[in-house]
Write an enzyme that holds these catalytic residues in place. Structure first.
Site, short mmCIF file in Angstrom:
data_model
loop_
_atom_site.label_atom_id
_atom_site.label_comp_id
_atom_site.label_asym_id
_atom_site.label_seq_id
_atom_site.Cartn_x
_atom_site.Cartn_y
_atom_site.Cartn_z
N HIS A 307 0.85 -1.18 0.00
CA HIS A 307 0.00 0.00 0.00
C HIS A 307 0.88 1.23 0.00
CE1 HIS A 307 -3.11 2.86 1.08
NE2 HIS A 307 -3.97 1.95 0.67
N ASP A 364 -7.99 -5.39 0.13
CA ASP A 364 -8.46 -6.21 -0.99
C ASP A 364 -8.10 -7.68 -0.84
OD1 ASP A 364 -9.58 -4.05 -2.32
OD2 ASP A 364 -7.62 -3.48 -3.09
N1 ACO Z 1 3.95 -7.86 -4.61
C1 ACO Z 1 5.29 -7.92 -4.71
N2 ACO Z 1 6.13 -6.86 -4.61
C2 ACO Z 1 5.56 -5.67 -4.39
C3 ACO Z 1 4.15 -5.52 -4.27
C4 ACO Z 1 3.35 -6.66 -4.38
N3 ACO Z 1 2.01 -6.57 -4.28
N4 ACO Z 1 3.88 -4.22 -4.04
C5 ACO Z 1 5.05 -3.57 -4.04
N5 ACO Z 1 6.06 -4.45 -4.25
C6 ACO Z 1 7.51 -4.16 -4.27
C7 ACO Z 1 7.89 -3.46 -5.58
O1 ACO Z 1 8.28 -4.40 -6.57
C8 ACO Z 1 9.04 -2.60 -5.12
O2 ACO Z 1 10.17 -3.43 -4.97
P1 ACO Z 1 11.64 -2.85 -5.32
O3 ACO Z 1 11.91 -1.82 -4.27
O4 ACO Z 1 12.53 -4.05 -5.25
O5 ACO Z 1 11.54 -2.25 -6.70
C9 ACO Z 1 8.61 -2.15 -3.71
O6 ACO Z 1 7.76 -3.21 -3.25
C10 ACO Z 1 7.85 -0.81 -3.68
O7 ACO Z 1 6.78 -0.89 -4.62
P2 ACO Z 1 6.08 0.39 -5.28
O8 ACO Z 1 5.28 -0.04 -6.46
O9 ACO Z 1 7.10 1.47 -5.49
O10 ACO Z 1 5.13 0.87 -4.11
P3 ACO Z 1 3.94 1.90 -4.22
O11 ACO Z 1 3.74 2.45 -2.87
O12 ACO Z 1 4.16 2.88 -5.33
O13 ACO Z 1 2.71 0.97 -4.69
C11 ACO Z 1 0.80 -0.42 -4.66
C12 ACO Z 1 1.66 0.60 -3.88
C13 ACO Z 1 0.43 0.16 -6.06
C14 ACO Z 1 -0.50 -0.65 -3.90
C15 ACO Z 1 1.62 -1.72 -4.81
O14 ACO Z 1 1.97 -2.23 -3.53
C16 ACO Z 1 0.87 -2.80 -5.62
O15 ACO Z 1 0.93 -2.80 -6.85
N6 ACO Z 1 0.14 -3.73 -4.93
C17 ACO Z 1 -0.62 -4.76 -5.59
C18 ACO Z 1 -1.96 -4.19 -6.04
C19 ACO Z 1 -2.91 -3.92 -4.87
O16 ACO Z 1 -3.09 -4.76 -4.01
N7 ACO Z 1 -3.55 -2.74 -4.90
C20 ACO Z 1 -4.55 -2.36 -3.89
C21 ACO Z 1 -4.10 -1.14 -3.14
S1 ACO Z 1 -5.22 -0.83 -1.84
C22 ACO Z 1 -6.54 -0.04 -2.53
O17 ACO Z 1 -6.49 0.58 -3.53
C23 ACO Z 1 -7.77 -0.20 -1.79
#
Ligand code: ACO
Length: 423
Positions: A307, A364
């Site tokens: 998140h 979620d």
């Molecule tokens: N699975 C595996 N790795 C992940 C995940 C995940 N779900 N989420 C983030 N990471 C990793 C990224 O690969 C990144 O790794 P790195 O540093 O080695 O490159 C690091 O964690 C940071 O990720 P970002 O994408 O920069 O984090 P950000 O805060 O921008 O993204 C987000 C948040 C979009 C929610 C992301 O965690 C994601 O895509 N999650 C999966 C989708 C999801 O569940 N969305 C629902 C959000 S809640 C809502 O809207 C109600």
């Protein structure tokens, strides 16, 4: 005297001082509104990770502690002790309703649950395989045409009617979108039923059938609506406020919010979580997918994990996990999918990849399991989110309109294209 911060431009040694505006709770902000005028430079902040776009008194989040409050009330208290309708009232009016206020609010919403008959044609015009979100965003936008008499925004009474109309009609449109996607007859609202019970009734009843909706189902969905009701300046709310900033009416702003919610990084994630659990298919394959998540060459992500704001457990996920544990037998939750989810959670919470990146299950991760048990198909999950979030979008829209410091949303850019070319 206001606290300040000073910025030094190391190129010429010039200092620029900016006020710090205090927050009542959480992060203070640096007021950089004069930055461009004074320095001739913009700030650069893709994804607004360090930018507060407004002052707000609706929702508070402490992502580090995993704290979420609506109008000062902890989400745990609200989810446990108050109905979604009371939460709507709270978000929109700033205070919880008294018994009489709730009764009259409930009445005002029930009587607006029907939609104009002409709107049905809109649903029929969609192809059979249309995603319910496509119908939903079109239908909410179309409300502005069917109820155009109150669309002017200079009278408080019109605004009150628009916001009640939206809250009341969104569940009806949602159920219509679902039934159209199956090609089965629409079920009109039953005004004898509560907000959430009526939605489940419109989803599942056959014409003329007096379908009893078990209380346990109503409680579970009502909690899901409450947990989704607002989440401060997330992507879709930012879109709602941006559209509002152009002077557009709330039907247009909320339609935009619905479309922003569709993406799988935001509201679309709940649909992807169940699709992913089904794809993984068995507890034995969990390790394989955890390994894929960690492989830098593979862009596979665990849906329902991570998140932008919560760097600790999402408090909404904790509430849903507890609800799931309590009600799984009564609701008839799919035990195979639940086992896979529980194993993923166990493995991830003990794995350094997830720990070091503060990746915890978000709301979620669990909502889809409950929704599946309520016989709500994956394609409707994001629409459930829309129903809950409509209250928050409306509250944010109102707050924006009343903000004496509001401005049209118009960020600037760092240009990195060609300088000057001639033909
Ligand atoms: N699975 C595996 N790795 C992940 C995940 C995940 N779900 N989420 C983030 N990471 C990793 C990224 O690969 C990144 O790794 P790195 O540093 O080695 O490159 C690091 O964690 C940071 O990720 P970002 O994408 O920069 O984090 P950000 O805060 O921008 O993204 C987000 C948040 C979009 C929610 C992301 O965690 C994601 O895509 N999650 C999966 C989708 C999801 O569940 N969305 C629902 C959000 S809640 C809502 O809207 C109600």
């Amino acid at each position: 005297m206001a606290e300040t911060v000073t910025l030094t431009d190391n190129r010429n040694g010039k200092n620029y001082t900016f006020d710090i505006l205090e927050a009542t709770k959480g992060q203070d902000v640096i007021d950089i509104r004069t930055l461009f005028k004074e320095t001739g430079m913009f700030t650069y902040d893709p994804g607004f990770t360090s930018t507060a776009s407004c002052s707000s008194s609706i929702t508070f989040i402490d992502g580090g502690k995993g704290e979420l409050r609506y109008r000062g009330y902890a989400i745990e208290d609200l989810a446990l002790n108050k109905s979604y309708l009371e939460v709507c009232y709270l978000l929109l009016n700033g205070e919880l309703p008294t018994f009489d206020e709730l009764k009259s609010y409930d009445y005002e919403l029930r009587k607006r649950a029907y939609v104009h008959e002409g709107l049905k044609n809109l649903f029929y015009s969609f192809p059979d395989n249309a995603h319910p979100m496509a119908m939903m965003s079109s239908a909410v936008s179309a409300l502005s045409a069917f109820y155009s008499e109150h669309i002017k925004m200079d009278r408080a009474e019109d605004i009150k009617i628009m916001r009640r109309r939206l809250l009341a009609k969104v569940p009806t449109l949602a159920a219509f979108a679902y039934r159209r996607s199956l090609g089965i007859p629409f079920i009109y609202p039953d005004l004898e039923r509560s907000f959430t019970e009526n939605f489940l009734y419109m989803m599942h009843a056959y014409p003329g059938q007096h379908l009893k909706i078990p209380d346990v189902q109503v409680r579970a969905l009502d909690t899901i609506f409450t947990l989704h009701a607002d989440h401060e300046q997330n992507a879709s709310t930012t879109v709602v406020r941006s559209v509002a900033s152009t002077g557009a009416h709330p039907y247009a702003a909320i339609t935009a919010g619905i479309n922003a919610l569709w993406g799988r990084a935001h509201g679309g994630a709940n649909e992807s979580v169940i699709a992913q659990l089904e794809y993984i298919g068995s507890v034995d394959r969990v390790d394989e997918f955890i390994a894929r998540t960690k492989d830098p060459e593979d862009d596979f992500r665990l849906m329902g994990f991570g998140h932008r704001v919560y760097k600790n457990f999402d408090p909404r996920a904790k509430i849903l996990k507890k609800l799931l544990d309590e009600l799984k037998h009564e609701l008839g939750v799919d035990s195979e999918l639940l086992n896979i989810a529980e194993k993923i959670e166990r493995v991830a919470l003990n794995d350094d990849y997830f720990i070091s990146r503060h990746l915890y299950p978000n709301i979620d991760f669990y909502s889809g399991l409950i929704l599946t048990a309520l016989k709500i198909p994956k394609s409707m999950f994001t629409i459930i989110f829309v129903i809950g979030r409509t209250a928050g979008w409306l509250a944010q829209w109102i707050e924006f309109m009343q903000d004496s410091e509001k401005k049209i949303a118009r960020p600037r850019q760092r240009y990195i294209g060609s300088t000057e070319k001639s033909i």
